[in-house]
Design an enzyme around this catalytic site. Sequence first.
Site, short mmCIF file in Angstrom:
data_model
loop_
_atom_site.label_atom_id
_atom_site.label_comp_id
_atom_site.label_asym_id
_atom_site.label_seq_id
_atom_site.Cartn_x
_atom_site.Cartn_y
_atom_site.Cartn_z
N SER A 187 0.84 -1.20 0.00
CA SER A 187 0.00 0.00 0.00
C SER A 187 0.87 1.25 0.00
CB SER A 187 -0.86 -0.03 1.27
OG SER A 187 -1.41 1.23 1.51
N TYR A 240 -2.16 -1.93 11.27
CA TYR A 240 -2.44 -2.42 9.91
C TYR A 240 -1.36 -1.94 8.94
CZ TYR A 240 -4.09 -2.25 5.15
OH TYR A 240 -4.14 -2.35 3.79
N LYS A 246 1.97 -3.95 6.60
CA LYS A 246 2.39 -3.83 5.19
C LYS A 246 3.89 -3.58 5.12
CE LYS A 246 -1.58 -4.50 3.29
NZ LYS A 246 -1.83 -5.82 2.69
#
Length: 344
Positions: A126, A153, A157
């Site tokens: 992301s 979160y 990544k």
Amino acid sequence: MKQTILVTGGTGFIGSHTTVELIQAGYNVVIADNLSNSKREVIGGIKKITGIEPAFEFIDLCNKEATREMLQRYRIDGIIHFAASKAVGESVEKPLMYYRNNITSLVNLLELMPEHNIKGVIFSSSCTVYGQPRPENLPVTEDAPHQKATSPYGNTKEINEQIIQDYIHSGAPIKSIVLRYFNPIGAHPSALIGELPNGKPNNLIPYVTQTAMGILEQLTIFGNDYDTPDGTCIRDYIYVVDLAKAHVAAMTRVLKKDTAALEYFNIGTGRGNSTREIVETFEKATGVKLNYTYGPRRAGDIEKIWGDCTKANTILGWKADTPLEDVLVSAWKWQLKLREDGVM
Ligand code: UDP
């Protein structure tokens, strides 16, 4: 002979659209999903669109033995790894659940790949890894500095990117392409698959379509005093079908013999749109008036980001070319279908 791709999280939003594009490009697909945030019926939508029903494995990828047993039953050529928990707010409340789910599943897959002679993995990353880029770094390129994640979160990544890099640098017999998505939106033009609602939406587009439908009363645009032309935040909104096609291009590339062991690509449109532009374009494209107001800034929001996607355009031979109007109409058609089906 057709190559077979394991799509983890293949019944999810991006996974289902990618499965469709893979099948249409001539790949066999095996979906692995624990249905924690998706529904088995999605398979029916994929079959209606493509005429082919992908194999489905109900599995938790954190269970290494079960994952090994599954891999023994197929001859998998490559993996696209979408399966992950993805709600930013929830990750702040349940960090260990996020670290366990998102990291263990990747580590298991990476460990099992050489055992099963699986050569390539595409990882869903992301643009969140870039944080708020400095103005001189916009549009942001793949080598822009990373910034500390603002949620567990986002951190998963970053950590997973690092894990892949360390593993490949150690000489592991696998290759990987990391795709850094900007803001995926819209739904398949058939309205047979799309993003399934799960409670009150946090993301802009589901909020817009549910407000237009009358499910939510009013959209609040978070902040109109940012340092942007109209004062609202700017994002690079990428059509989910264009994004799905980027995965097909990446898969084809990673399985070629002569490509690098590890590559990174930004996957966006290369263009930034403000929240207000999205709202106005939605109204214009669909003819539906939206009840919206301006409110305070949302904590932790990035002011502006959009991607330089030249690398994907040239090396992957891929470009996001669907006009924003069409993308927003696809999101609206999907909302109308959810209503027609009595989902909401
Ligand atoms: N946004 C908004 N109202 C909403 C939801 C989102 O104004 O109800 C704005 C948000 O502040 C951001 C943009 O829309 O500037 C995209 O938000 P989203 O959560 O979809 O993506 P992200 O912030 O993760 O890029």
